[in-house]
Design an enzyme around this catalytic site. Structure first.
Site, mmCIF file in Angstrom:
data_model
loop_
_atom_site.group_PDB
_atom_site.id
_atom_site.type_symbol
_atom_site.label_atom_id
_atom_site.label_comp_id
_atom_site.label_asym_id
_atom_site.label_seq_id
_atom_site.Cartn_x
_atom_site.Cartn_y
_atom_site.Cartn_z
ATOM 1 N N HIS A 8 3.778 4.300 4.537
ATOM 2 C CA HIS A 8 3.526 4.146 5.966
ATOM 3 C C HIS A 8 3.492 5.524 6.605
ATOM 4 C CE1 HIS A 8 4.073 3.266 10.235
ATOM 5 N NE2 HIS A 8 5.016 4.189 10.215
ATOM 6 N N ASN A 55 0.806 -1.221 0.000
ATOM 7 C CA ASN A 55 0.000 0.000 0.000
ATOM 8 C C ASN A 55 0.850 1.288 0.000
ATOM 9 O OD1 ASN A 55 0.839 -0.146 2.631
ATOM 10 N ND2 ASN A 55 -1.179 -0.415 3.524
HETATM 11 P P1 ATP Z 1 1.260 1.454 8.258
HETATM 12 O O1 ATP Z 1 1.550 1.097 9.703
HETATM 13 O O2 ATP Z 1 2.130 0.707 7.272
HETATM 14 O O3 ATP Z 1 1.232 2.931 8.042
HETATM 15 P P2 ATP Z 1 -1.521 1.230 8.758
HETATM 16 O O4 ATP Z 1 -1.209 1.926 10.050
HETATM 17 O O5 ATP Z 1 -2.552 1.823 7.870
HETATM 18 O O6 ATP Z 1 -0.223 0.996 7.910
HETATM 19 P P3 ATP Z 1 -1.441 -1.277 10.184
HETATM 20 O O7 ATP Z 1 -2.646 -1.880 10.805
HETATM 21 O O8 ATP Z 1 -0.447 -0.578 11.071
HETATM 22 O O9 ATP Z 1 -1.945 -0.273 9.042
HETATM 23 O O10 ATP Z 1 -0.709 -2.408 9.349
HETATM 24 C C1 ATP Z 1 0.639 -2.307 8.964
HETATM 25 C C2 ATP Z 1 0.818 -2.796 7.556
HETATM 26 O O11 ATP Z 1 0.640 -4.217 7.539
HETATM 27 C C3 ATP Z 1 -0.189 -2.263 6.539
HETATM 28 O O12 ATP Z 1 0.145 -1.019 5.999
HETATM 29 C C4 ATP Z 1 -0.155 -3.332 5.495
HETATM 30 O O13 ATP Z 1 1.017 -3.190 4.662
HETATM 31 C C5 ATP Z 1 -0.026 -4.591 6.339
HETATM 32 N N1 ATP Z 1 -1.351 -5.135 6.688
HETATM 33 C C6 ATP Z 1 -2.235 -4.645 7.584
HETATM 34 N N2 ATP Z 1 -3.343 -5.379 7.662
HETATM 35 C C7 ATP Z 1 -3.153 -6.392 6.792
HETATM 36 C C8 ATP Z 1 -3.914 -7.529 6.401
HETATM 37 N N3 ATP Z 1 -5.116 -7.781 6.932
HETATM 38 N N4 ATP Z 1 -3.386 -8.353 5.460
HETATM 39 C C9 ATP Z 1 -2.169 -8.128 4.930
HETATM 40 N N5 ATP Z 1 -1.376 -7.082 5.262
HETATM 41 C C10 ATP Z 1 -1.866 -6.231 6.173
HETATM 42 MG MG MG Z 2 0.328 1.294 11.358
#
Ligand code: ATP
Ligand code: MG
Length: 139
Positions: free
Chosen positions: A116, A113
């Protein structure tokens, strides 16, 4: 409130030549970049960064992904920078992200995505310290 936050252009963003696009959106938002470098994390370093997600089903996969190629890490500064940059990124799942956000426009997958951003000031402090020494932070 003036805040700092940690931003990463993930390996998919770097390999797809989206560095300039992300930097432009940050600058157009009026947020300052006060530190920036390119790194290629080891699996262990990626595990340390995403420590909060240890034990979750996607932990192994996301840490493999984050160590699969170079990332650009940046410290951003501005009024309410944590939430303003999170808004620029859009929701974790790009299908739920608002129109005009980085993830809505460029993400290809819930994992791949593009970007971060720290989700709180407290986590920003940990994440900035994880990647940057005091000497590397300008301003
Ligand atoms: P980031 O921390 O990368 O900014 P975020 O805070 O939006 O993203 P988090 O819940 O912290 O989301 O998840 C960290 C990262 O792990 C996500 O950005 C994504 O790349 C991956 N991720 C999160 N949820 C899923 C999932 N259900 N399946 C696969 N990968 C996931
Ligand atoms: Mg996060």
């Amino acid at each position: 409130m003036l805040q700092r936050t940690l931003a990463i252009i993930k390996p998919d963003g770097v390999s797809r030549n989206l560095i300039g696009t992300v930097v432009k959106r940050v600058e157009d938002e009026g947020i300052k970049i006060v530190a920036m470098k390119m790194i290629h994390m080891t699996k262990e370093q990626a595990m340390g960064f995403y420590k909060v997600h240890e034990g979750k089903p996607f932990f192994d996969s996301v840490t493999n992904f984050m160590s699969s190629g170079p990332c650009v890490v940046m410290v951003l500064e501005g009024e309410e920078a944590v939430t303003r940059y999170r808004k620029l990124m859009g929701a974790t799942n790009f299908k739920e992200a608002e129109e005009g956000t980085i993830r809505r426009d460029f993400a290809t997958d819930i994992e791949k995505n593009v970007v971060h951003g720290s989700d709180s000031e407290e986590n920003a402090a940990f994440e900035i310290g994880y990647f940057f020494s005091a000497l590397e932070r300008v301003g």
